[in-house]
Enzyme design. Structure first.
Site, PDB file in Angstrom:
ATOM      1  N   HIS A 217       2.140  66.342 137.892  1.00 48.85           N
ATOM      2  CA  HIS A 217       0.795  65.945 137.440  1.00 48.85           C
ATOM      3  C   HIS A 217      -0.222  67.084 137.543  1.00 48.85           C
ATOM      4  O   HIS A 217      -0.850  67.278 138.579  1.00 48.85           O
ATOM      5  CB  HIS A 217       0.332  64.747 138.271  1.00 48.85           C
ATOM      6  CG  HIS A 217      -0.768  63.983 137.617  1.00 48.85           C
ATOM      7  ND1 HIS A 217      -0.677  62.649 137.322  1.00 48.85           N
ATOM      8  CD2 HIS A 217      -1.985  64.373 137.171  1.00 48.85           C
ATOM      9  CE1 HIS A 217      -1.795  62.251 136.741  1.00 48.85           C
ATOM     10  NE2 HIS A 217      -2.612  63.282 136.646  1.00 48.85           N
TER      11      HIS A 217
ATOM     12  N   HIS B  66      -3.400  69.320 135.349  1.00 51.38           N
ATOM     13  CA  HIS B  66      -4.304  69.473 134.194  1.00 51.38           C
ATOM     14  C   HIS B  66      -4.511  70.960 133.916  1.00 51.38           C
ATOM     15  O   HIS B  66      -5.087  71.668 134.724  1.00 51.38           O
ATOM     16  CB  HIS B  66      -5.644  68.784 134.469  1.00 51.38           C
ATOM     17  CG  HIS B  66      -5.502  67.297 134.603  1.00 51.38           C
ATOM     18  ND1 HIS B  66      -5.524  66.455 133.524  1.00 51.38           N
ATOM     19  CD2 HIS B  66      -5.288  66.516 135.691  1.00 51.38           C
ATOM     20  CE1 HIS B  66      -5.340  65.198 133.936  1.00 51.38           C
ATOM     21  NE2 HIS B  66      -5.191  65.208 135.254  1.00 51.38           N
ATOM     22  N   LEU B  67      -4.009  71.402 132.771  1.00 51.25           N
ATOM     23  CA  LEU B  67      -4.083  72.830 132.424  1.00 51.25           C
ATOM     24  C   LEU B  67      -5.401  73.219 131.776  1.00 51.25           C
ATOM     25  O   LEU B  67      -5.761  74.394 131.756  1.00 51.25           O
ATOM     26  CB  LEU B  67      -2.951  73.191 131.452  1.00 51.25           C
ATOM     27  CG  LEU B  67      -1.507  73.089 131.927  1.00 51.25           C
ATOM     28  CD1 LEU B  67      -0.573  73.503 130.793  1.00 51.25           C
ATOM     29  CD2 LEU B  67      -1.283  73.991 133.132  1.00 51.25           C
TER      30      LEU B  67
ATOM     31  N   HIS C 250      -0.701  59.080 140.781  1.00 51.28           N
ATOM     32  CA  HIS C 250      -1.717  59.104 141.846  1.00 51.28           C
ATOM     33  C   HIS C 250      -2.102  57.745 142.412  1.00 51.28           C
ATOM     34  O   HIS C 250      -3.263  57.339 142.341  1.00 51.28           O
ATOM     35  CB  HIS C 250      -2.963  59.879 141.392  1.00 51.28           C
ATOM     36  CG  HIS C 250      -3.474  59.543 139.997  1.00 51.28           C
ATOM     37  ND1 HIS C 250      -3.801  58.279 139.601  1.00 51.28           N
ATOM     38  CD2 HIS C 250      -3.713  60.349 138.932  1.00 51.28           C
ATOM     39  CE1 HIS C 250      -4.231  58.306 138.351  1.00 51.28           C
ATOM     40  NE2 HIS C 250      -4.173  59.556 137.922  1.00 51.28           N
TER      41      HIS C 250
ATOM     42  N   ASP D  63      -2.232  66.180 140.898  1.00 49.84           N
ATOM     43  CA  ASP D  63      -3.375  65.879 140.016  1.00 49.84           C
ATOM     44  C   ASP D  63      -4.352  67.066 140.000  1.00 49.84           C
ATOM     45  O   ASP D  63      -5.568  66.882 140.034  1.00 49.84           O
ATOM     46  CB  ASP D  63      -4.091  64.584 140.415  1.00 49.84           C
ATOM     47  CG  ASP D  63      -4.911  64.021 139.249  1.00 49.84           C
ATOM     48  OD1 ASP D  63      -4.915  64.618 138.156  1.00 49.84           O
ATOM     49  OD2 ASP D  63      -5.556  62.970 139.438  1.00 49.84           O
TER      50      ASP D  63
ATOM     51  N   GLY E 208     -12.273  65.058 139.972  1.00 49.93           N
ATOM     52  CA  GLY E 208     -11.070  65.893 140.072  1.00 49.93           C
ATOM     53  C   GLY E 208     -11.195  67.053 141.041  1.00 49.93           C
ATOM     54  O   GLY E 208     -12.274  67.623 141.229  1.00 49.93           O
TER      55      GLY E 208
HETATM   56  O1  DOR Z   1      -9.753  63.180 139.190  1.00 56.43           O
HETATM   57  C1  DOR Z   1      -9.269  63.186 138.075  1.00 56.43           C
HETATM   58  N1  DOR Z   1      -9.392  64.244 137.248  1.00 56.43           N
HETATM   59  N2  DOR Z   1      -8.639  62.112 137.660  1.00 56.43           N
HETATM   60  C2  DOR Z   1      -8.237  61.967 136.405  1.00 56.43           C
HETATM   61  O2  DOR Z   1      -7.709  60.956 136.104  1.00 56.43           O
HETATM   62  C3  DOR Z   1      -8.489  63.014 135.407  1.00 56.43           C
HETATM   63  C4  DOR Z   1      -8.656  64.319 136.049  1.00 56.43           C
HETATM   64  C5  DOR Z   1      -9.261  65.324 135.142  1.00 56.43           C
HETATM   65  O3  DOR Z   1      -8.785  65.475 134.008  1.00 56.43           O
HETATM   66  O4  DOR Z   1     -10.206  66.017 135.554  1.00 56.43           O
HETATM   67 ZN    ZN Z   2      -5.067  60.253 136.182  1.00 54.72          ZN
HETATM   68 ZN    ZN Z   3      -4.645  63.443 136.263  1.00 54.59          ZN
END
Ligand code: DOR
Ligand code: ZN
Ligand code: ZN
Length: 424
Positions: free
Chosen positions: A60, A62-63, A232, A305, A324
């Site tokens: 998990h 996020h790029l 998560h 995450d 995030g």
């Molecule tokens: O905390 C988070 N950040 N939860 C998410 O579901 C998305 C992620 C994000 O893309 O920043």
């Molecule tokens: Zn998420």
């Molecule tokens: Zn996520």
């Protein structure tokens, strides 16, 4: 090119063995595992006092690439990943544009190949533009090699549409990675709905926001036969429902992030958005349930995450900042410090939850340290102590609530496809 990793303790979740041995690597594969090998290697890594584990697999991440390269790029995320001991990362589709067609899948894949540090597996969005209205072209993305579908960042609120997506996931034999959050129930919440929220006057997100969708998605998995992986998980009832579903034989697996098994809402020091993430930090009872779930193997996976944001955005305060925190460069040390060192998990379970189980769920020929298998490895010193300092992160994102935390467990080297892609 011969690489020899000497004197380490090899952790192999494949056959549940822990043994002192040298690992010889050639042409991207593990050639031989045996004690005291006498070979003339081109490169030697001394792993005395360290574990030699299967490279970590983060299900998990996020790029932010394409579209938000000020937050992170494929390259900076790759550097962060190998610094954290990860040899495979799974990218979420909530980029700009969203990954809802094969062109974007190829874009990320080609960029990752050019960087060449870590295996990057790009997931495909369930719906077009993640708008929740119409299914994306899942078939063409499967042909492009997506390992899973996911609507991460949000939930597909139309249950019938999600059921159709699950049926396709069955057809193409891929799992569905589910972010469970009822969009209609969030109501502007930014922290957990508990006493902290009364103290700070921030609007709350109740456990039920997650729980109702976990329940729904488990029922949809039962209905369709899809392999459902819950992203998560943060609530005690999520753990109970996963346990129940597994007892029933429903194909469900679940992940937990380090921040959710370490911090509670009481740890939020004030208006600091480094403590703002989705799902939010919950209560002590939830944290205890998550740790018990990990220990009892109800929870299969530890994922990060990893969600980088700029300092300017995170400086806006809890109400306005995006959700995030980053995680790639702290996950292994936090797991060692808070779970293994404190007796919740064995080192073997850590390897299972950070490598072996993710590989199983994603159907990858990885997650073990065995002769003939791909040489994706991490040399991890479980005793090295240090203080987490975001200035040392390779990620563009410095947004972590763990800055200044004293931890134990340092990644000394990361090997991907037989190449040393990180060495301290
Ligand atoms: O905390 C988070 N950040 N939860 C998410 O579901 C998305 C992620 C994000 O893309 O920043
Ligand atoms: Zn998420
Ligand atoms: Zn996520």
């Amino acid at each position: 090119m011969l690489l020899l990793i000497q004197n380490g303790t090899v952790i192999n979740p494949g056959d549940q063995t822990e043994s002192k041995a040298d690992v010889l690597v050639e042409d991207g594969k593990i050639k031989k595992i045996a004690p005291k090998q006498k070979v003339k290697a081109d490169r030697v890594i001394d792993a005395e006092g360290c574990y030699v584990m299967p490279g970590f697999i983060d299900m998990h991440v996020h790029l932010r690439d394409p579209g938000q390269e000020d937050k992170e790029t494929v390259e900076t995320a790759s550097r962060a990943a190998v610094h954290g001991g990860f040899t495979t990362i799974v990218a979420m589709p909530n980029t700009k544009p969203a990954v809802d067609n094969s062109d974007v899948v190829y874009y990320v894949r080609n960029k990752a190949k050019d960087v060449g540090l870590v295996h990057v597996l790009q997931t495909g969005a369930v719906t077009k533009g993640q708008r929740g209205e119409e299914l994306s072209d899942i078939e063409s993305m499967v042909e492009a090699g997506i390992p899973a579908i996911s609507e991460d960042g949000k939930t597909v609120m139309n249950a019938q549409l999600y059921r159709e997506a699950m049926a396709l996931a069955v057809k193409y034999d891929i799992p569905v990675l589910a972010h469970c959050e009822d969009a209609t129930m969030v109501q502007g919440g930014v922290v957990n709905a508990d006493q902290t929220m009364e103290k700070t006057k921030f609007a709350g997100i109740s456990n039920s926001v997650e729980d109702v969708i976990v329940a729904r998605d488990i029922m949809l998995a039962k209905d369709t036969g899809a392999a459902l992986h819950l992203c998560h998980c943060s609530t005690k009832d999520s753990v109970r429902m996963v346990e129940l579903a597994k007892q029933e034989g429903i194909r469900v697996t679940a992940e937990v992030c380090p921040h959710h098994f370490i911090l509670t809402s009481e740890d939020i020091p004030g208006d600091d958005a480094n403590y703002k993430m989705n799902p939010p930090l919950r209560t002590k009872a939830d944290v205890e349930a998550l740790k018990k779930g990990l220990k009892a193997d109800v929870i299969d996976v530890i994922a990060t995450d990893h969600a980088p944001h700029t300092a300017i955005e995170k400086g806006l305060g809890i109400k306005k900042a995006p959700f995030g925190i980053v995680g790639l460069e702290t996950a292994a040390a936090l797991t060692m410090t808070e779970l293994v060192d404190k007796g919740y998990l064995t080192i073997m379970q850590m390897a299972e939850k950070m490598s072996y189980n993710p590989a199983k769920i994603l159907d990858l020929d990885k997650g073990v340290v065995e002769e003939g298998k791909p040489a994706d490895l991490v040399v991890f010193d479980p005793k090295k102590q240090y203080v987490i300092d975001p200035a040392e992160f390779y990620s563009k994102g410095k947004n972590t609530p763990f800055a200044g935390k004293k931890v134990k467990g340092m990644v000394m080297a990361t090997v991907m496809d037989g190449r040393v892609v990180y060495e301290r």
